[in-house]
Design a protein around this motif. Structure first.
Motif, PDB file in Angstrom:
ATOM      1  N   VAL A   9    -129.110  18.067 -57.253  1.00  0.00           N
ATOM      2  CA  VAL A   9    -129.570  19.057 -56.280  1.00  0.00           C
ATOM      3  C   VAL A   9    -130.039  20.318 -57.000  1.00  0.00           C
ATOM      4  CG1 VAL A   9    -128.814  20.593 -54.408  1.00  0.00           C
ATOM      5  CG2 VAL A   9    -128.182  18.168 -54.375  1.00  0.00           C
ATOM      6  N   ASP A  10    -129.243  20.793 -57.959  1.00  0.00           N
ATOM      7  CA  ASP A  10    -129.597  21.983 -58.736  1.00  0.00           C
ATOM      8  C   ASP A  10    -130.904  21.755 -59.492  1.00  0.00           C
ATOM      9  OD1 ASP A  10    -129.621  24.376 -60.126  1.00  0.00           O
ATOM     10  OD2 ASP A  10    -127.611  24.162 -60.927  1.00  0.00           O
ATOM     11  N   ALA A  11    -131.048  20.578 -60.089  1.00  0.00           N
ATOM     12  CA  ALA A  11    -132.278  20.251 -60.829  1.00  0.00           C
ATOM     13  C   ALA A  11    -133.479  20.258 -59.891  1.00  0.00           C
ATOM     14  CB  ALA A  11    -132.140  18.887 -61.509  1.00  0.00           C
ATOM     15  N   ALA A  12    -133.338  19.640 -58.731  1.00  0.00           N
ATOM     16  CA  ALA A  12    -134.446  19.580 -57.777  1.00  0.00           C
ATOM     17  C   ALA A  12    -134.874  20.980 -57.341  1.00  0.00           C
ATOM     18  CB  ALA A  12    -134.048  18.746 -56.547  1.00  0.00           C
ATOM     19  N   ILE A  13    -133.911  21.840 -57.059  1.00  0.00           N
ATOM     20  CA  ILE A  13    -134.229  23.210 -56.651  1.00  0.00           C
ATOM     21  C   ILE A  13    -134.969  23.934 -57.767  1.00  0.00           C
ATOM     22  CG2 ILE A  13    -133.197  25.471 -56.148  1.00  0.00           C
ATOM     23  CD1 ILE A  13    -131.014  23.879 -54.573  1.00  0.00           C
ATOM     24  N   ASN A  14    -134.480  23.826 -59.003  1.00  0.00           N
ATOM     25  CA  ASN A  14    -135.136  24.485 -60.135  1.00  0.00           C
ATOM     26  C   ASN A  14    -136.534  23.936 -60.377  1.00  0.00           C
ATOM     27  OD1 ASN A  14    -133.476  26.558 -61.818  1.00  0.00           O
ATOM     28  ND2 ASN A  14    -131.992  25.042 -61.110  1.00  0.00           N
ATOM     29  N   LEU A  15    -136.697  22.622 -60.275  1.00  0.00           N
ATOM     30  CA  LEU A  15    -138.011  22.020 -60.482  1.00  0.00           C
ATOM     31  C   LEU A  15    -138.999  22.475 -59.412  1.00  0.00           C
ATOM     32  CD1 LEU A  15    -136.897  18.423 -61.492  1.00  0.00           C
ATOM     33  CD2 LEU A  15    -138.017  20.095 -62.982  1.00  0.00           C
ATOM     34  N   ILE A  16    -138.571  22.490 -58.164  1.00  0.00           N
ATOM     35  CA  ILE A  16    -139.453  22.911 -57.071  1.00  0.00           C
ATOM     36  C   ILE A  16    -139.813  24.390 -57.216  1.00  0.00           C
ATOM     37  CG2 ILE A  16    -139.556  23.324 -54.569  1.00  0.00           C
ATOM     38  CD1 ILE A  16    -137.827  20.698 -54.315  1.00  0.00           C
ATOM     39  N   LEU A  17    -138.804  25.234 -57.442  1.00  0.00           N
ATOM     40  CA  LEU A  17    -139.080  26.658 -57.629  1.00  0.00           C
ATOM     41  C   LEU A  17    -139.983  26.880 -58.842  1.00  0.00           C
ATOM     42  CD1 LEU A  17    -135.622  28.330 -56.923  1.00  0.00           C
ATOM     43  CD2 LEU A  17    -137.702  28.514 -55.550  1.00  0.00           C
ATOM     44  N   GLY A  18    -139.752  26.115 -59.894  1.00  0.00           N
ATOM     45  CA  GLY A  18    -140.580  26.240 -61.092  1.00  0.00           C
ATOM     46  C   GLY A  18    -142.030  25.931 -60.820  1.00  0.00           C
ATOM     47  N   VAL A  19    -142.292  24.832 -60.122  1.00  0.00           N
ATOM     48  CA  VAL A  19    -143.676  24.450 -59.804  1.00  0.00           C
ATOM     49  C   VAL A  19    -144.314  25.497 -58.898  1.00  0.00           C
ATOM     50  CG1 VAL A  19    -145.085  22.764 -58.550  1.00  0.00           C
ATOM     51  CG2 VAL A  19    -143.365  21.989 -60.183  1.00  0.00           C
ATOM     52  N   VAL A  20    -143.578  25.951 -57.883  1.00  0.00           N
ATOM     53  CA  VAL A  20    -144.115  26.958 -56.965  1.00  0.00           C
ATOM     54  C   VAL A  20    -144.443  28.245 -57.715  1.00  0.00           C
ATOM     55  CG1 VAL A  20    -143.523  28.465 -55.023  1.00  0.00           C
ATOM     56  CG2 VAL A  20    -143.043  26.018 -54.888  1.00  0.00           C
ATOM     57  N   LEU A  21    -143.539  28.689 -58.582  1.00  0.00           N
ATOM     58  CA  LEU A  21    -143.785  29.933 -59.316  1.00  0.00           C
ATOM     59  C   LEU A  21    -144.890  29.775 -60.355  1.00  0.00           C
ATOM     60  CD1 LEU A  21    -140.190  31.346 -59.727  1.00  0.00           C
ATOM     61  CD2 LEU A  21    -142.087  32.432 -58.522  1.00  0.00           C
ATOM     62  N   MET A  22    -145.011  28.600 -60.966  1.00  0.00           N
ATOM     63  CA  MET A  22    -146.097  28.401 -61.927  1.00  0.00           C
ATOM     64  C   MET A  22    -147.451  28.502 -61.219  1.00  0.00           C
ATOM     65  SD  MET A  22    -144.931  25.638 -64.808  1.00  0.00           S
ATOM     66  CE  MET A  22    -144.000  24.488 -63.822  1.00  0.00           C
ATOM     67  N   ALA A  23    -147.529  28.012 -59.985  1.00  0.00           N
ATOM     68  CA  ALA A  23    -148.782  28.097 -59.222  1.00  0.00           C
ATOM     69  C   ALA A  23    -148.909  29.467 -58.555  1.00  0.00           C
ATOM     70  CB  ALA A  23    -148.821  26.996 -58.168  1.00  0.00           C
ATOM     71  N   PHE A  24    -147.822  29.952 -57.992  1.00  0.00           N
ATOM     72  CA  PHE A  24    -147.733  31.255 -57.315  1.00  0.00           C
ATOM     73  C   PHE A  24    -148.958  31.533 -56.435  1.00  0.00           C
ATOM     74  CE2 PHE A  24    -146.983  35.950 -57.198  1.00  0.00           C
ATOM     75  CZ  PHE A  24    -145.700  35.892 -56.699  1.00  0.00           C
ATOM     76  N   PRO A  25    -149.230  30.631 -55.465  1.00  0.00           N
ATOM     77  CA  PRO A  25    -150.418  30.810 -54.623  1.00  0.00           C
ATOM     78  C   PRO A  25    -150.297  32.032 -53.701  1.00  0.00           C
ATOM     79  CG  PRO A  25    -149.080  28.983 -53.826  1.00  0.00           C
ATOM     80  CD  PRO A  25    -148.454  29.460 -55.112  1.00  0.00           C
ATOM     81  N   ASP A  26    -151.392  32.746 -53.556  1.00  0.00           N
ATOM     82  CA  ASP A  26    -151.412  33.958 -52.726  1.00  0.00           C
ATOM     83  C   ASP A  26    -151.002  33.674 -51.282  1.00  0.00           C
ATOM     84  OD1 ASP A  26    -152.247  35.523 -54.868  1.00  0.00           O
ATOM     85  OD2 ASP A  26    -154.368  35.199 -54.434  1.00  0.00           O
ATOM     86  N   ARG A  27    -151.423  32.544 -50.759  1.00  0.00           N
ATOM     87  CA  ARG A  27    -151.088  32.201 -49.360  1.00  0.00           C
ATOM     88  C   ARG A  27    -149.588  32.040 -49.172  1.00  0.00           C
ATOM     89  NH1 ARG A  27    -155.701  28.277 -46.999  1.00  0.00           N
ATOM     90  NH2 ARG A  27    -154.743  28.957 -45.067  1.00  0.00           N
ATOM     91  N   LEU A  28    -148.924  31.425 -50.152  1.00  0.00           N
ATOM     92  CA  LEU A  28    -147.479  31.247 -50.047  1.00  0.00           C
ATOM     93  C   LEU A  28    -146.769  32.594 -50.151  1.00  0.00           C
ATOM     94  CD1 LEU A  28    -145.042  29.362 -49.819  1.00  0.00           C
ATOM     95  CD2 LEU A  28    -145.075  29.169 -52.312  1.00  0.00           C
ATOM     96  N   VAL A  29    -147.247  33.455 -51.022  1.00  0.00           N
ATOM     97  CA  VAL A  29    -146.663  34.791 -51.169  1.00  0.00           C
ATOM     98  C   VAL A  29    -146.744  35.528 -49.832  1.00  0.00           C
ATOM     99  CG1 VAL A  29    -146.934  37.036 -52.309  1.00  0.00           C
ATOM    100  CG2 VAL A  29    -147.140  34.934 -53.636  1.00  0.00           C
ATOM    101  N   ALA A  30    -147.906  35.473 -49.193  1.00  0.00           N
ATOM    102  CA  ALA A  30    -148.086  36.133 -47.895  1.00  0.00           C
ATOM    103  C   ALA A  30    -147.203  35.488 -46.828  1.00  0.00           C
ATOM    104  CB  ALA A  30    -149.548  36.075 -47.480  1.00  0.00           C
ATOM    105  N   LEU A  31    -147.133  34.152 -46.827  1.00  0.00           N
ATOM    106  CA  LEU A  31    -146.324  33.431 -45.847  1.00  0.00           C
ATOM    107  C   LEU A  31    -144.847  33.783 -45.983  1.00  0.00           C
ATOM    108  CD1 LEU A  31    -146.165  31.106 -43.681  1.00  0.00           C
ATOM    109  CD2 LEU A  31    -145.719  29.598 -45.606  1.00  0.00           C
ATOM    110  N   LEU A  32    -144.359  33.857 -47.203  1.00  0.00           N
ATOM    111  CA  LEU A  32    -142.944  34.153 -47.437  1.00  0.00           C
ATOM    112  C   LEU A  32    -142.628  35.642 -47.291  1.00  0.00           C
ATOM    113  CD1 LEU A  32    -142.250  31.861 -50.524  1.00  0.00           C
ATOM    114  CD2 LEU A  32    -141.616  31.455 -48.140  1.00  0.00           C
TER     115      LEU A  32
END
Length: 128
Positions: A9-32
């Motif tokens: 579970v910890d690995a999955a969370i880190n991997l997902i957060l890592g991919v999201v932060l590496m991309a850091f799309p503007d739309r997601l930033v605005a959505l969040l």
């Protein structure tokens, strides 16, 4: 919850957060509703490190769960390679505007991280 399940579970969370932060799309930033970064350099660098931590946790789950040895060399290699490769990508892409001293400093960090990882791999860092 079992240790291997928690590690997964910890690995999955880190991997997902890592991919999201590496991309850091503007739309997601605005959505969040999180504060935007002036550039994507720091969020993606953090994403690379989190992704490396996620890989290290998967290594621990597979090879060391329950023995209390921590992530060891294999984990260090995963974290250093991911962080170093993302930083290296930014430097090679030219997408970040830095003075020469910044390029030299960060380039030295990339070489240090990748060189250390190669030494750890040569020493058998992938084995337990």
């Amino acid at each position: 919850m079992r240790r291997v399940t928690l590690l997964a579970v910890d690995a999955a969370i880190n991997l997902i957060l890592g991919v999201v932060l590496m991309a850091f799309p503007d739309r997601l930033v605005a959505l969040l509703g999180v504060p935007p970064a002036p550039g994507r350099f720091y969020p993606s660098l953090l994403g690379g490190v989190l992704f490396g931590i996620g890989i290290a946790l998967l290594i621990e789950r597979r090879h060391g769960a329950g023995n209390g040895n921590g992530l060891g060399l294999a984990g260090a290699v995963a974290i250093n390679l991911c962080g170093g490769l993302v930083l290296g990508f930014w430097l090679v892409s030219g997408a970040v505007s830095l003075p020469m001293r910044g390029v030299l400093f960060l380039g030295a960090i990339v070489l240090l991280l990748l060189g250390l990882s190669m030494a750890e791999l040569a020493r058998g860092g992938w084995r337990r």
